[in-house]
Design a protein around this motif. Structure first.
Motif, mmCIF file in Angstrom:
data_model
loop_
_atom_site.group_PDB
_atom_site.id
_atom_site.type_symbol
_atom_site.label_atom_id
_atom_site.label_comp_id
_atom_site.label_asym_id
_atom_site.label_seq_id
_atom_site.Cartn_x
_atom_site.Cartn_y
_atom_site.Cartn_z
ATOM 1 N N LEU A 135 -87.590 12.063 -58.475
ATOM 2 C CA LEU A 135 -87.023 11.314 -57.360
ATOM 3 C C LEU A 135 -86.245 12.249 -56.445
ATOM 4 O O LEU A 135 -85.687 13.259 -56.875
ATOM 5 N N ASP A 136 -86.235 11.909 -55.159
ATOM 6 C CA ASP A 136 -85.477 12.684 -54.190
ATOM 7 C C ASP A 136 -84.021 12.775 -54.638
ATOM 8 O O ASP A 136 -83.397 11.764 -54.973
ATOM 9 N N PRO A 137 -83.425 13.983 -54.678
ATOM 10 C CA PRO A 137 -82.036 14.112 -55.131
ATOM 11 C C PRO A 137 -81.055 13.244 -54.347
ATOM 12 O O PRO A 137 -80.079 12.743 -54.914
ATOM 13 N N SER A 138 -81.331 13.042 -53.049
ATOM 14 C CA SER A 138 -80.444 12.183 -52.262
ATOM 15 C C SER A 138 -80.506 10.743 -52.737
ATOM 16 O O SER A 138 -79.480 10.055 -52.850
ATOM 17 N N VAL A 139 -81.701 10.265 -53.033
ATOM 18 C CA VAL A 139 -81.853 8.899 -53.531
ATOM 19 C C VAL A 139 -81.267 8.784 -54.936
ATOM 20 O O VAL A 139 -80.637 7.777 -55.284
ATOM 21 N N ASP A 140 -81.456 9.819 -55.747
ATOM 22 C CA ASP A 140 -80.888 9.798 -57.089
ATOM 23 C C ASP A 140 -79.366 9.712 -57.030
ATOM 24 O O ASP A 140 -78.739 8.935 -57.766
ATOM 25 N N ALA A 141 -78.752 10.495 -56.134
ATOM 26 C CA ALA A 141 -77.297 10.444 -55.980
ATOM 27 C C ALA A 141 -76.851 9.090 -55.458
ATOM 28 O O ALA A 141 -75.793 8.569 -55.852
ATOM 29 N N LEU A 142 -77.642 8.481 -54.568
ATOM 30 C CA LEU A 142 -77.312 7.159 -54.039
ATOM 31 C C LEU A 142 -77.308 6.116 -55.158
ATOM 32 O O LEU A 142 -76.431 5.252 -55.206
ATOM 33 N N ILE A 143 -78.305 6.208 -56.032
ATOM 34 C CA ILE A 143 -78.369 5.246 -57.144
ATOM 35 C C ILE A 143 -77.147 5.398 -58.060
ATOM 36 O O ILE A 143 -76.525 4.417 -58.478
ATOM 37 N N ARG A 144 -76.783 6.653 -58.356
ATOM 38 C CA ARG A 144 -75.613 6.888 -59.200
ATOM 39 C C ARG A 144 -74.348 6.322 -58.550
ATOM 40 O O ARG A 144 -73.488 5.746 -59.225
ATOM 41 N N HIS A 145 -74.254 6.477 -57.232
ATOM 42 C CA HIS A 145 -73.098 5.941 -56.512
ATOM 43 C C HIS A 145 -73.077 4.408 -56.565
ATOM 44 O O HIS A 145 -72.015 3.805 -56.769
ATOM 45 N N ALA A 146 -74.238 3.786 -56.377
ATOM 46 C CA ALA A 146 -74.297 2.326 -56.433
ATOM 47 C C ALA A 146 -73.927 1.816 -57.822
ATOM 48 O O ALA A 146 -73.247 0.784 -57.957
ATOM 49 N N ILE A 147 -74.345 2.510 -58.852
ATOM 50 C CA ILE A 147 -73.996 2.102 -60.215
ATOM 51 C C ILE A 147 -72.490 2.207 -60.438
ATOM 52 O O ILE A 147 -71.858 1.299 -60.995
ATOM 53 N N ALA A 148 -71.894 3.333 -60.004
ATOM 54 C CA ALA A 148 -70.453 3.525 -60.203
ATOM 55 C C ALA A 148 -69.632 2.511 -59.419
ATOM 56 O O ALA A 148 -68.576 2.068 -59.873
ATOM 57 N N LYS A 149 -70.100 2.112 -58.231
ATOM 58 C CA LYS A 149 -69.319 1.226 -57.374
ATOM 59 C C LYS A 149 -69.544 -0.243 -57.688
ATOM 60 O O LYS A 149 -68.583 -1.028 -57.677
ATOM 61 N N SER A 168 -80.427 -1.671 -50.563
ATOM 62 C CA SER A 168 -79.819 -1.933 -49.254
ATOM 63 C C SER A 168 -79.143 -0.683 -48.707
ATOM 64 O O SER A 168 -79.272 -0.359 -47.508
ATOM 65 N N MET A 169 -78.428 0.061 -49.543
ATOM 66 C CA MET A 169 -77.778 1.291 -49.101
ATOM 67 C C MET A 169 -78.810 2.324 -48.639
ATOM 68 O O MET A 169 -78.599 3.029 -47.640
ATOM 69 N N ALA A 170 -79.934 2.413 -49.344
ATOM 70 C CA ALA A 170 -80.975 3.369 -48.951
ATOM 71 C C ALA A 170 -81.564 3.013 -47.596
ATOM 72 O O ALA A 170 -81.801 3.905 -46.750
ATOM 73 N N ARG A 171 -81.813 1.742 -47.325
ATOM 74 C CA ARG A 171 -82.378 1.342 -46.044
ATOM 75 C C ARG A 171 -81.415 1.652 -44.904
ATOM 76 O O ARG A 171 -81.818 2.111 -43.832
ATOM 77 N N ARG A 172 -80.111 1.408 -45.120
ATOM 78 C CA ARG A 172 -79.143 1.655 -44.063
ATOM 79 C C ARG A 172 -78.953 3.142 -43.790
ATOM 80 O O ARG A 172 -78.576 3.528 -42.677
ATOM 81 N N LEU A 173 -79.202 3.986 -44.803
ATOM 82 C CA LEU A 173 -79.067 5.425 -44.627
ATOM 83 C C LEU A 173 -80.373 6.090 -44.214
ATOM 84 O O LEU A 173 -80.433 7.319 -44.073
ATOM 85 N N GLY A 174 -81.414 5.305 -44.050
ATOM 86 C CA GLY A 174 -82.689 5.860 -43.647
ATOM 87 C C GLY A 174 -83.424 6.581 -44.756
ATOM 88 O O GLY A 174 -84.285 7.419 -44.480
ATOM 89 N N LYS A 181 -87.486 -0.154 -61.147
ATOM 90 C CA LYS A 181 -87.583 0.612 -62.384
ATOM 91 C C LYS A 181 -86.723 1.867 -62.332
ATOM 92 O O LYS A 181 -86.064 2.232 -63.319
ATOM 93 N N ALA A 182 -86.695 2.540 -61.168
ATOM 94 C CA ALA A 182 -85.898 3.754 -61.045
ATOM 95 C C ALA A 182 -84.413 3.464 -61.169
ATOM 96 O O ALA A 182 -83.664 4.221 -61.810
ATOM 97 N N VAL A 183 -83.961 2.358 -60.574
ATOM 98 C CA VAL A 183 -82.538 2.012 -60.646
ATOM 99 C C VAL A 183 -82.159 1.619 -62.071
ATOM 100 O O VAL A 183 -81.140 2.073 -62.612
ATOM 101 N N LEU A 184 -82.982 0.771 -62.709
ATOM 102 C CA LEU A 184 -82.658 0.325 -64.066
ATOM 103 C C LEU A 184 -82.711 1.475 -65.059
ATOM 104 O O LEU A 184 -81.944 1.511 -66.027
#
Length: 590
Positions: A135-149, A168-174, A181-184
């Motif tokens: 997975l793209d490192p930026s998307v991976d970091a976004l998922i980790r942030h969403a989990i923590a928050k 939703s965060m990924a769409r807003r950040l482009g 499955k990736a998030v879970l």
């Protein structure tokens, strides 16, 4: 395998990574702790090889066919392990024998020289390495942030909510939205101590994740006894079987060494120092149940130590003084550590599972109960439940093999008091059981009056208490809630006086409490309401009439007519109208 203790060699001692600096003596080496950077002296006997990052597979986990292949290959590689140079012809011959290329054989030989174990030669499963992320490192970091928050919160949001927030965060950040499955997958990787601490709190996290390598044990019977309360998972009815009383409370005492139930007290009253004292009395003295059924409950004796929780009922002054008086150690578990009472908690659970077989059971929770009406199915009275539980403890629990000790509790009790010659010796009896009971029975401070001692709507008296009359000092009156027929008072000279009941509830002189059906109660309530309305009306009318009479008393009075002319003037004034301001009434004196 050999481990050379040369300067610069990295190895392990007691779980710490060290680097050898040099030999200091025949039994120790100087080394630098790689974690702290400090120089330390390490015994050579405690030094081990640093585990390789790749690691070897467990021998028992390798398939039989693969293990045979590795064993045959290891036998051929052992002669080559110490050789500094192996000819091309030997390598080709050996590679052909084992069905691999020369290059593969060379890699295997290098690995075998580093770790000459058969399991080193086992082939790793193919495919992507475990934990590899594409997975793209930026998307991976976004998922980790969403989990923590959005997941690590005490409000306990569901996993699907985190998936939606990450997308939703990924769409807003482009960024390309991650799949569910990736998030879970990454959310499940975060589950553990940190997630439970954030979502459940520190107490629940410690209860689930804290390591508890210790244990509570006792070598002999009566060395350690645990006491605790539990509410029975069953409804009981009144003696006339018309009213459901609710769920009774059970106070239990367990001997840790033998797992025997040493004492038990069952009551409808909430846990208190009274239930604790009566349970201790039942545990220490020979059981009264043996009078009905010979030797049904042979366990008794004075324990050396009681272990209880931190409830107010276990902090009572009478309990502490009673234990001190009879040289019994009273210990309390650490606060908020229920695992310190695992033996008694497990006993409570075992007996409640047995109670689930009774009619009127409430089961362990609402889900298990379902639509079962516990109150409507209740059949046993409190006395019947006591007898039932006594037989389940003595005829069932004591006779079954206990997994923790390997034998039945009753056999463990007998062996605990049997010497090497096979001779059984009974536990010592309490020399003065009456005094022991008095030291643990609950008490109230009462004044001895001419009418007797008043306690719980009853009066008690004995002629030996006459010397305590007309004294302002209160007497310590001990009582047994199970038997209100008498109380006990110790006189100033030390004599214990048993005062029987002479009047009141315990003597049966009060009016009996008959049960009233709902219809009759509603009729009496309606009559009471009518009585309130009537008395309120009487009070209101009386108040109104009294006010009118007193107002009329203080109003100005009209003079009486004395002549015909005065009567003529007065007759012209309407009787209902007040006198006019222009009209002056005069009284003529002759």
């Amino acid at each position: 395998m050999r481990l050379l203790l040369n300067p610069g060699t990295i190895c392990v001692t007691n779980g710490r990574v060290i680097q050898i600096d040099g030999v200091s003596s025949i039994s120790h080496v100087n080394a630098r702790d790689m974690g702290t950077g400090k120089m330390i002296s390490v015994p050579i006997s405690q030094i081990e090889e640093l585990p390789s990052s790749g690691g070897c597979q467990e021998a028992v986990a390798i398939h039989e066919t693969e293990w045979k292949r590795c064993s045959a290959l290891a036998k051929d590689l052992v002669p080559l392990k110490e050789c500094t140079r192996v000819t091309r012809g030997e390598l080709e011959k050996l590679a052909k024998r084992h069905g691999m290329s020369v290059r593969q054989l060379q890699r295997v030989l290098v690995a075998f020289r580093k770790n000459p174990r058969t399991s080193t030669l086992a082939r790793q499963p193919g495919g992507r390495p475990k934990g590899l992320s594409l997975l793209d490192p930026s998307v991976d970091a976004l998922i980790r942030h969403a989990i923590a928050k959005h997941y690590m919160r005490r409000e306990k949001p569901p996993k699907e909510y985190v998936v939606l927030r990450a997308q939703s965060m990924a769409r807003r950040l482009g960024l390309p939205p991650p799949s569910r499955k990736a998030v879970l997958l990454r959310l499940n990787q975060e589950l553990g101590w940190a997630s439970d601490l954030a979502r459940e709190g520190s107490r629940a996290a410690r209860q689930k994740w804290d390591v508890r390598t210790g244990g509570l044990s006792a070598a002999k019977p009566l060395d350690l006894v645990q006491i605790d309360h539990t509410r029975a998972d069953v409804m009981v009815v009144s003696d006339d079987r018309l009213t459901v009383l609710g769920r009774p409370w059970i106070t239990l005492a367990i001997d840790v060494a033998t797992r025997c139930v040493l004492g038990m007290y069952i009551s409808m009253d909430a846990p208190s120092s009274v239930s604790v004292s009566l349970c201790i009395e039942h545990a220490v003295l020979p059981k009264p149940e043996n009078a009905k059924d010979l030797d049904i409950w042979p366990m008794y004796g004075k324990p050396r130590k009681f272990l209880v929780d931190n409830g107010k009922d276990f902090r009572a002054l009478a309990l502490q003084r009673g234990c001190d008086e009879h040289a019994i150690t009273l210990s309390w578990r650490p606060v908020r550590t229920p695992h310190y009472g695992a033996h008694i908690e497990r006993l409570n659970g075992t007996l409640m599972k047995i109670a689930h077989l009774l009619p009127g059971t409430t089961f362990s929770n609402i889900r298990e109960r379902g639509d079962y009406d516990s109150a409507a199915n209740a059949r046993l009275t409190l006395d019947e439940f006591r007898d039932w539980m006594t037989h389940k403890v003595c005829r069932f629990y004591h006779q079954r093999k206990h997994r923790a000790i390997g034998i039945a509790p009753t056999l463990a009790w007998e062996r605990g008091f049997t010497d090497e010659a096979g001779k059984f010796s009974c536990p010592p009896l309490i020399a003065r059981p009456v005094d022991f009971r008095m030291d643990f029975l609950p008490y109230e401070i009462r004044i001895v009056r001419r009418t007797g001692i008043e306690l719980n709507a009853s009066r008690y008296w004995h002629e030996d208490l006459a010397s305590m009359l007309n004294t302002n000092a209160g007497a310590m009156v001990r009582y047994d809630p199970r038997d209100p027929s008498a109380v006990w008072v110790r006189r100033p000279d030390g004599i214990l006086v048993t005062a029987p009941v002479i009047a009141g509830r315990a003597a049966g002189t009060l009016s009996l409490n008959f049960s009233i059906d709902p219809a009759m109660q509603a009729q009496m309530d309606a009559a009471m309401d009518v009585g309130f309305d009537t008395t309120d009306s009487i009070e209101a009318n009386a108040q109104r009439a009294t006010k009118q009479a007193r107002r009329a008393q203080h109003a100005p009075k009209l003079p009486l007519p004395t002549s015909a002319s005065d009567s003529a003037v007065l007759t012209q004034i309407p009787p209902s109208a007040p006198p006019s301001r222009s009209t002056i009434l005069l009284e003529e004196w002759i």
